[in-house]
Design a protein around this motif. Structure first.
Motif, mmCIF file in Angstrom:
data_model
loop_
_atom_site.group_PDB
_atom_site.id
_atom_site.type_symbol
_atom_site.label_atom_id
_atom_site.label_comp_id
_atom_site.label_asym_id
_atom_site.label_seq_id
_atom_site.Cartn_x
_atom_site.Cartn_y
_atom_site.Cartn_z
ATOM 1 N N UNK A 109 0.795 -1.225 0.000
ATOM 2 C CA UNK A 109 0.000 0.000 0.000
ATOM 3 C C UNK A 109 0.824 1.271 0.000
ATOM 4 N N UNK A 110 2.006 1.233 -0.647
ATOM 5 C CA UNK A 110 2.871 2.412 -0.694
ATOM 6 C C UNK A 110 2.793 3.039 -2.087
ATOM 7 N N UNK A 111 2.150 4.183 -2.258
ATOM 8 C CA UNK A 111 2.157 4.844 -3.568
ATOM 9 C C UNK A 111 3.590 5.226 -3.930
ATOM 10 N N UNK A 112 4.020 4.857 -5.134
ATOM 11 C CA UNK A 112 5.434 5.031 -5.467
ATOM 12 C C UNK A 112 5.858 6.492 -5.555
ATOM 13 N N UNK A 113 4.929 7.398 -5.801
ATOM 14 C CA UNK A 113 5.304 8.806 -5.909
ATOM 15 C C UNK A 113 5.289 9.515 -4.555
ATOM 16 N N UNK A 114 5.063 8.769 -3.481
ATOM 17 C CA UNK A 114 5.052 9.354 -2.141
ATOM 18 C C UNK A 114 6.376 9.124 -1.397
ATOM 19 N N UNK A 115 7.277 8.366 -2.011
ATOM 20 C CA UNK A 115 8.557 8.070 -1.341
ATOM 21 C C UNK A 115 9.703 8.373 -2.301
ATOM 22 N N UNK A 116 10.862 8.694 -1.761
ATOM 23 C CA UNK A 116 12.014 9.031 -2.599
ATOM 24 C C UNK A 116 12.737 7.791 -3.104
ATOM 25 N N UNK A 117 12.837 6.771 -2.268
ATOM 26 C CA UNK A 117 13.541 5.541 -2.620
ATOM 27 C C UNK A 117 12.574 4.391 -2.429
ATOM 28 N N UNK A 118 11.964 3.919 -3.523
ATOM 29 C CA UNK A 118 10.894 2.931 -3.421
ATOM 30 C C UNK A 118 11.400 1.606 -2.874
ATOM 31 N N UNK A 119 12.589 1.172 -3.299
ATOM 32 C CA UNK A 119 13.129 -0.100 -2.802
ATOM 33 C C UNK A 119 13.336 -0.037 -1.295
ATOM 34 N N UNK A 120 13.933 1.027 -0.836
ATOM 35 C CA UNK A 120 14.142 1.197 0.600
ATOM 36 C C UNK A 120 12.802 1.267 1.332
ATOM 37 N N UNK A 121 11.845 1.971 0.736
ATOM 38 C CA UNK A 121 10.524 2.092 1.354
ATOM 39 C C UNK A 121 9.839 0.732 1.473
ATOM 40 N N UNK A 122 10.034 -0.126 0.471
ATOM 41 C CA UNK A 122 9.441 -1.466 0.534
ATOM 42 C C UNK A 122 10.008 -2.272 1.691
ATOM 43 N N UNK A 123 11.331 -2.234 1.845
ATOM 44 C CA UNK A 123 11.937 -3.006 2.931
ATOM 45 C C UNK A 123 11.584 -2.421 4.292
ATOM 46 N N UNK A 124 11.450 -1.094 4.375
ATOM 47 C CA UNK A 124 10.986 -0.502 5.628
ATOM 48 C C UNK A 124 9.539 -0.909 5.888
ATOM 49 N N UNK A 125 8.746 -0.889 4.830
ATOM 50 C CA UNK A 125 7.353 -1.280 4.967
ATOM 51 C C UNK A 125 7.195 -2.716 5.420
#
Length: 484
Positions: free
Chosen positions: A204-220
């Motif tokens: 549920x992470x919109x890709x345009x809401x984060x700077x680093x999508x890969x990092x955001x996925x692992x944090x998520x």
């Protein structure tokens, strides 16, 4: 001295598995809110092998919410919300003694951040679970199966936000308390390692809401695994007899060649597939993952209290989906080919959707996971998605599906004889449902045909396929007669 098992145990769980978002429909009934699956449009054109859920932006979400001409099949499913009594009764004719489905998070908390759960949603699942029990089916309930309330994605950026941990814990607690005397087996998150193919649909992470999508996925997914541990803690406090498990999609691969470089690359790929279950089953961040994050410049926020929670609340059982296998090479892993660093195995056949068929691989990975965790294993999904044709006499002869399933059940039996504690088998989609990856209806898995097309057109009639009688015979003989 322990004796070598000669086949499936007498109390083996022969089941079938679906997901609420792919079957129920009724997306506006019972005070249900929109979930992330409700904005997925049917993909009815293009290469079958390249259809999957894509990354999603806020503009994509807004478009789906305002679109009045496109068709969004998961809003309608196969109308299981209204037909579950008849469908479960029909499925019970196979003799299946268990059934896996999910509780749609958005039916219990419409937006996800409310203070109190929705009674209409809780009552629906009360009735559904009662019907399973009435038909002699042990419920296996998934709490998160691509059904996050859409509001949590648009307002909080889904699992990227630590607030979602508490929202999910509240949802789990409501379910645990409500069904504590009816449900024993729980899967917290479906295929928790699928963060590439099922990125927005899962996290549920919109890709345009984060700077680093890969990092955001692992944090998520870190936040999600912390939530899983918290849910496990809460569940065991409510009912110590609960069996609460983790689930992954089998992403283990084989090396393309025996070149040392390919073997090492395959090990490194497999380690990052083990990572998710290693953390949930063992409770400790493995060294290989820490090195991977450092080398990939991935920085995670991991408070000490998270590590304590994970360590103290590991899963009771391991479960997985198994559909296909692929290979890795030093080159594919270095370049991250196909996101995962995967390439096709040249020694096996594949389905129309490009999935490499490898039943022997199931025996192999069952041994791998058993050796690694030594906890009971459930095959929570296994199936063959393909086209089905109704003959003039009304029959559906799905021999390819039967052969696929039979050879995989044979592999499970061999793994049990190897000493692996496999306790249940749940073929995916025992009744036809909407495809997860492409929202198609024509990619069918079931023993029961549902007369609906990709756009929900058709009578909705249920028709038994040849595989229906095959599965009945398998269950009647406790896996002895596979028809091979």
């Amino acid at each position: 001295m322990r004796q070598v098992p000669d086949g499936f145990p007498k109390d083996f769980l022969w089941g079938g598995a679906i997901a609420a978002n792919q079957a129920e429909g009724a997306y506006q009934e019972g005070n249900k809110g929109l979930c992330v699956a409700d904005i997925l449009k049917v993909q009815d054109k293009g290469d079958l092998k390249k259809k999957s859920n894509k990354e999603t932006t806020m503009a994509d979400i807004e478009y789906a919410l305002q679109d009045t001409t496109g068709y969004y099949p998961k809003r309608y499913g196969i109308d299981f919300y209204h037909t579950y009594k008849e469908d479960l009764k029909l499925l019970a004719e196979t003799g299946m003694n268990s059934f896996r489905t999910s509780i749609n998070w958005a039916r219990i908390f419409s937006n996800g951040d409310e203070d109190e759960p929705n009674e209409a949603g809780l009552q629906f699942y009360d009735d559904l679970i009662d019907e399973m029990l009435k038909n002699g089916m042990e419920p296996l309930i998934t709490l998160s199966h691509y059904e996050m309330p859409l509001h949590l994605a648009t307002t909080y950026n889904g699992w990227y936000n630590r607030k979602t941990i508490d929202f999910f814990a509240k949802f789990c607690e409501a379910c645990f308390k409500r069904y504590k005397d009816k449900v024993k087996y729980w899967i917290v998150v479906n295929q928790i390692n699928l963060i590439q193919h099922e990125s927005f649909n899962h996290l549920g992470i919109p890709e345009d809401r984060v700077e680093n999508l890969v990092e955001a996925k692992y944090q998520g997914v870190h936040n999600e695994m912390v939530a899983s541990a918290l849910a496990t803690k809460i569940g065991h406090e409510i009912n110590p007899d609960f069996q609460i498990g983790c689930m992954v999609y089998n992403g283990l691969a084989e090396p393309l060649t025996c070149k040392p470089e390919d073997v090492l690359a395959n090990l490194q790929h497999n380690q990052m597939e083990y990572f998710f279950s290693d953390l949930l089953m063992r409770g400790v961040y493995p060294g290989y993952a820490l090195r991977y994050f450092k080398e990939q410049n991935i920085h995670l926020d991991i408070p000490e209290e998270d590590e304590i929670l994970l360590k103290e609340n590991t899963a009771d059982f391991f479960s997985m989906s198994y559909y296909y296998t692929m290979c890795t090479s030093a080159e594919s892993w270095r370049t991250k080919q196909n996101d995962y660093g995967l390439i096709k195995n040249p020694h096996i056949e594949e389905s129309e959707w490009g999935w490499g068929i490898n039943p022997l691989g199931l025996r192999t990975v069952l041994n791998y996971f058993w050796d690694r965790y030594n906890k009971p294993i459930i095959i929570a999904e296994n199936g063959y998605g393909t086209f089905d044709t109704i003959n003039e006499d009304g029959t559906i002869i799905d021999d390819a599906r039967i052969h696929y399933l039979a050879t995989h059940v044979e592999a499970i039996r061999e793994a049990i004889i190897d000493g692996v504690d496999v306790v249940g088998y749940f073929p995916w989609g025992p009744i036809d449902i909407i495809s997860c990856s492409s929202s198609e209806m024509k990619k069918r898995y079931g023993f029961i045909y549902v007369d609906l097309d990709d756009y929900g057109q058709g009578s909705g009639k249920r028709i038994k396929k040849k595989s229906f009688d095959w599965y009945k015979r398998v269950i009647d003989t406790n896996g002895e007669d596979l028809g091979l």
